[in-house]
Design a protein around this motif. Structure first.
Motif, PDB file in Angstrom:
ATOM      1  N   ASN A  35       0.837  -1.204   0.000  1.00 10.23           N
ATOM      2  CA  ASN A  35       0.000   0.000   0.000  1.00 10.23           C
ATOM      3  C   ASN A  35       0.865   1.245   0.000  1.00 10.23           C
ATOM      4  OD1 ASN A  35      -2.048  -1.828   0.451  1.00 10.23           O
ATOM      5  ND2 ASN A  35      -2.483  -1.143   2.530  1.00 10.23           N
ATOM      6  N   ASP A  36       0.422   2.260  -0.723  1.00  7.11           N
ATOM      7  CA  ASP A  36       0.999   3.596  -0.548  1.00  7.11           C
ATOM      8  C   ASP A  36       0.145   4.291   0.502  1.00  7.11           C
ATOM      9  OD1 ASP A  36       3.064   3.419  -2.321  1.00  7.11           O
ATOM     10  OD2 ASP A  36       2.060   4.518  -3.931  1.00  7.11           O
ATOM     11  N   TYR A  37       0.779   4.773   1.541  1.00  6.62           N
ATOM     12  CA  TYR A  37       0.063   5.545   2.557  1.00  6.62           C
ATOM     13  C   TYR A  37       1.005   6.540   3.191  1.00  6.62           C
ATOM     14  CZ  TYR A  37       1.976   2.110   5.918  1.00  6.62           C
ATOM     15  OH  TYR A  37       2.799   1.296   6.658  1.00  6.62           O
ATOM     16  N   TRP A  38       0.422   7.548   3.802  1.00  9.04           N
ATOM     17  CA  TRP A  38       1.125   8.708   4.336  1.00  9.04           C
ATOM     18  C   TRP A  38       1.267   8.551   5.840  1.00  9.04           C
ATOM     19  CZ3 TRP A  38       2.562  12.382   0.817  1.00  9.04           C
ATOM     20  CH2 TRP A  38       3.027  13.601   1.285  1.00  9.04           C
ATOM     21  N   VAL A  39       2.468   8.805   6.354  1.00 13.07           N
ATOM     22  CA  VAL A  39       2.719   8.809   7.794  1.00 13.07           C
ATOM     23  C   VAL A  39       3.206  10.207   8.159  1.00 13.07           C
ATOM     24  CG1 VAL A  39       4.091   7.833   9.676  1.00 13.07           C
ATOM     25  CG2 VAL A  39       3.358   6.360   7.788  1.00 13.07           C
ATOM     26  N   THR A  40       2.628  10.793   9.207  1.00 11.53           N
ATOM     27  CA  THR A  40       3.007  12.131   9.654  1.00 11.53           C
ATOM     28  C   THR A  40       3.440  12.092  11.108  1.00 11.53           C
ATOM     29  OG1 THR A  40       1.458  13.192   8.134  1.00 11.53           O
ATOM     30  CG2 THR A  40       2.184  14.500  10.022  1.00 11.53           C
ATOM     31  N   PHE A  41       4.560  12.730  11.384  1.00  8.23           N
ATOM     32  CA  PHE A  41       4.997  12.988  12.752  1.00  8.23           C
ATOM     33  C   PHE A  41       4.983  14.493  12.950  1.00  8.23           C
ATOM     34  CE2 PHE A  41       7.150   8.895  12.054  1.00  8.23           C
ATOM     35  CZ  PHE A  41       6.807   8.225  13.210  1.00  8.23           C
ATOM     36  N   ASP A  42       4.334  14.947  13.996  1.00  9.92           N
ATOM     37  CA  ASP A  42       4.291  16.356  14.356  1.00  9.92           C
ATOM     38  C   ASP A  42       5.066  16.488  15.664  1.00  9.92           C
ATOM     39  OD1 ASP A  42       3.353  19.001  13.773  1.00  9.92           O
ATOM     40  OD2 ASP A  42       1.981  18.797  15.472  1.00  9.92           O
ATOM     41  N   GLN A  55      22.292  30.845  20.979  1.00 11.64           N
ATOM     42  CA  GLN A  55      20.919  31.055  21.449  1.00 11.64           C
ATOM     43  C   GLN A  55      20.051  29.860  21.059  1.00 11.64           C
ATOM     44  OE1 GLN A  55      19.275  34.018  22.695  1.00 11.64           O
ATOM     45  NE2 GLN A  55      21.212  35.057  23.030  1.00 11.64           N
ATOM     46  N   PRO A  56      19.079  29.514  21.892  1.00 14.26           N
ATOM     47  CA  PRO A  56      18.196  28.401  21.539  1.00 14.26           C
ATOM     48  C   PRO A  56      17.205  28.790  20.446  1.00 14.26           C
ATOM     49  CG  PRO A  56      17.490  29.386  23.598  1.00 14.26           C
ATOM     50  CD  PRO A  56      18.772  30.074  23.213  1.00 14.26           C
ATOM     51  N   ASP A  57      16.923  27.838  19.583  1.00 14.17           N
ATOM     52  CA  ASP A  57      15.899  27.983  18.555  1.00 14.17           C
ATOM     53  C   ASP A  57      14.827  26.945  18.825  1.00 14.17           C
ATOM     54  OD1 ASP A  57      17.057  30.060  16.936  1.00 14.17           O
ATOM     55  OD2 ASP A  57      18.518  28.584  16.233  1.00 14.17           O
ATOM     56  N   PHE A  58      13.572  27.329  18.681  1.00 12.54           N
ATOM     57  CA  PHE A  58      12.437  26.456  18.963  1.00 12.54           C
ATOM     58  C   PHE A  58      11.618  26.274  17.694  1.00 12.54           C
ATOM     59  CE2 PHE A  58      13.571  28.826  22.734  1.00 12.54           C
ATOM     60  CZ  PHE A  58      13.697  27.836  23.689  1.00 12.54           C
ATOM     61  N   ALA A  59      11.116  25.060  17.496  1.00 13.27           N
ATOM     62  CA  ALA A  59      10.359  24.801  16.271  1.00 13.27           C
ATOM     63  C   ALA A  59       9.408  23.636  16.453  1.00 13.27           C
ATOM     64  CB  ALA A  59      11.314  24.479  15.120  1.00 13.27           C
ATOM     65  N   THR A  60       8.455  23.574  15.544  1.00 16.46           N
ATOM     66  CA  THR A  60       7.702  22.363  15.297  1.00 16.46           C
ATOM     67  C   THR A  60       8.330  21.750  14.058  1.00 16.46           C
ATOM     68  OG1 THR A  60       5.636  23.168  16.240  1.00 16.46           O
ATOM     69  CG2 THR A  60       5.464  21.401  14.611  1.00 16.46           C
ATOM     70  N   ILE A  61       8.736  20.500  14.163  1.00 21.09           N
ATOM     71  CA  ILE A  61       9.251  19.768  13.013  1.00 21.09           C
ATOM     72  C   ILE A  61       8.148  18.820  12.561  1.00 21.09           C
ATOM     73  CG2 ILE A  61      10.952  18.082  12.184  1.00 21.09           C
ATOM     74  CD1 ILE A  61      12.199  20.822  12.722  1.00 21.09           C
ATOM     75  N   ARG A  62       7.824  18.906  11.298  1.00 22.94           N
ATOM     76  CA  ARG A  62       6.803  18.017  10.741  1.00 22.94           C
ATOM     77  C   ARG A  62       7.466  17.109   9.716  1.00 22.94           C
ATOM     78  NH1 ARG A  62       0.710  18.933   9.328  1.00 22.94           N
ATOM     79  NH2 ARG A  62       0.362  17.019   8.199  1.00 22.94           N
ATOM     80  N   ILE A  63       7.292  15.815   9.920  1.00 21.22           N
ATOM     81  CA  ILE A  63       7.870  14.808   9.039  1.00 21.22           C
ATOM     82  C   ILE A  63       6.724  14.033   8.403  1.00 21.22           C
ATOM     83  CG2 ILE A  63       9.310  12.734   8.926  1.00 21.22           C
ATOM     84  CD1 ILE A  63      10.632  13.875  11.590  1.00 21.22           C
ATOM     85  N   ASP A  64       6.683  14.033   7.082  1.00 22.60           N
ATOM     86  CA  ASP A  64       5.681  13.281   6.334  1.00 22.60           C
ATOM     87  C   ASP A  64       6.420  12.335   5.405  1.00 22.60           C
ATOM     88  OD1 ASP A  64       2.975  14.686   6.879  1.00 22.60           O
ATOM     89  OD2 ASP A  64       4.321  16.345   6.405  1.00 22.60           O
ATOM     90  N   TYR A  65       5.983  11.074   5.353  1.00 20.84           N
ATOM     91  CA  TYR A  65       6.630  10.154   4.421  1.00 20.84           C
ATOM     92  C   TYR A  65       5.697   9.051   3.960  1.00 20.84           C
ATOM     93  CZ  TYR A  65       7.661   6.629   8.132  1.00 20.84           C
ATOM     94  OH  TYR A  65       7.587   5.676   9.127  1.00 20.84           O
TER      95      TYR A  65
END
Length: 156
Positions: A35-42, A55-65
């Motif tokens: 199957n082709d399907y999408w996985v997301t990590f937020d 200095q610290p940097d803050f982020a939301t990292i979004r990984i889709d594969y």
């Protein structure tokens, strides 16, 4: 072979690394390779250090594969992302490093990584990197996604 046989972190006390540690990433076999399907990590609690100021940097990292044979194990991903906490790298570097490490681990059909960094000095930076397996339809998909890319951000 059991699904968790090759996983060393899941179900154990978490030891966080103090610097960039790609070796903590672990993968397991995708049970749905047909199957082709999408996985997301937020990942909304990502931090790294500016390599110039410290200095610290803050982020939301979004990984889709779109997985193929292997998938990344989420606890190892959490520990890996935490390993950037004391690592000096520009925003764009973080996103590209994360993507390349995950490609090396999983060899996915397609992957994209987005960094939604909080403002510093009045400027927000949102780097985006993607990859589609060369010679496949995913390569063309990656090109389309890149050239049509925009980040939907809630702005005041």
């Amino acid at each position: 072979m059991s699904q968790t046989e090759n996983l060393s972190l899941l179900g154990k006390k978490t030891a966080y690394r103090q610097d960039y540690a790609p070796e903590v990433l672990e993968a397991f076999e995708n049970k749905h390779q047909g199957n082709d399907y999408w996985v997301t990590f937020d990942c909304p609690e990502f931090t790294s250090l500016c390599p110039i100021t410290g200095q610290p940097d803050f982020a939301t990292i979004r990984i889709d594969y779109i997985p193929d044979v292997k998938m990344v194990e989420s606890k190892s991903l959490k520990i890996y992302l935490f390993s950037f906490r004391n690592h000096g790298a520009f925003h764009e570097d973080c996103v590209n490093i994360i993507m390349k490490d995950l490609i090396g681990l999983m060899d996915p059909k397609y992957i994209e990584v987005t960094g939604i960094f909080t403002p510093r000095g009045g400027i927000s930076i949102y780097p985006y990197a993607n990859y589609g397996r060369p010679g496949t339809r995913y390569e063309k998909f990656a090109e389309q996604r890149l050239f049509n890319h925009s980040i939907p951000i809630n702005r005041p």
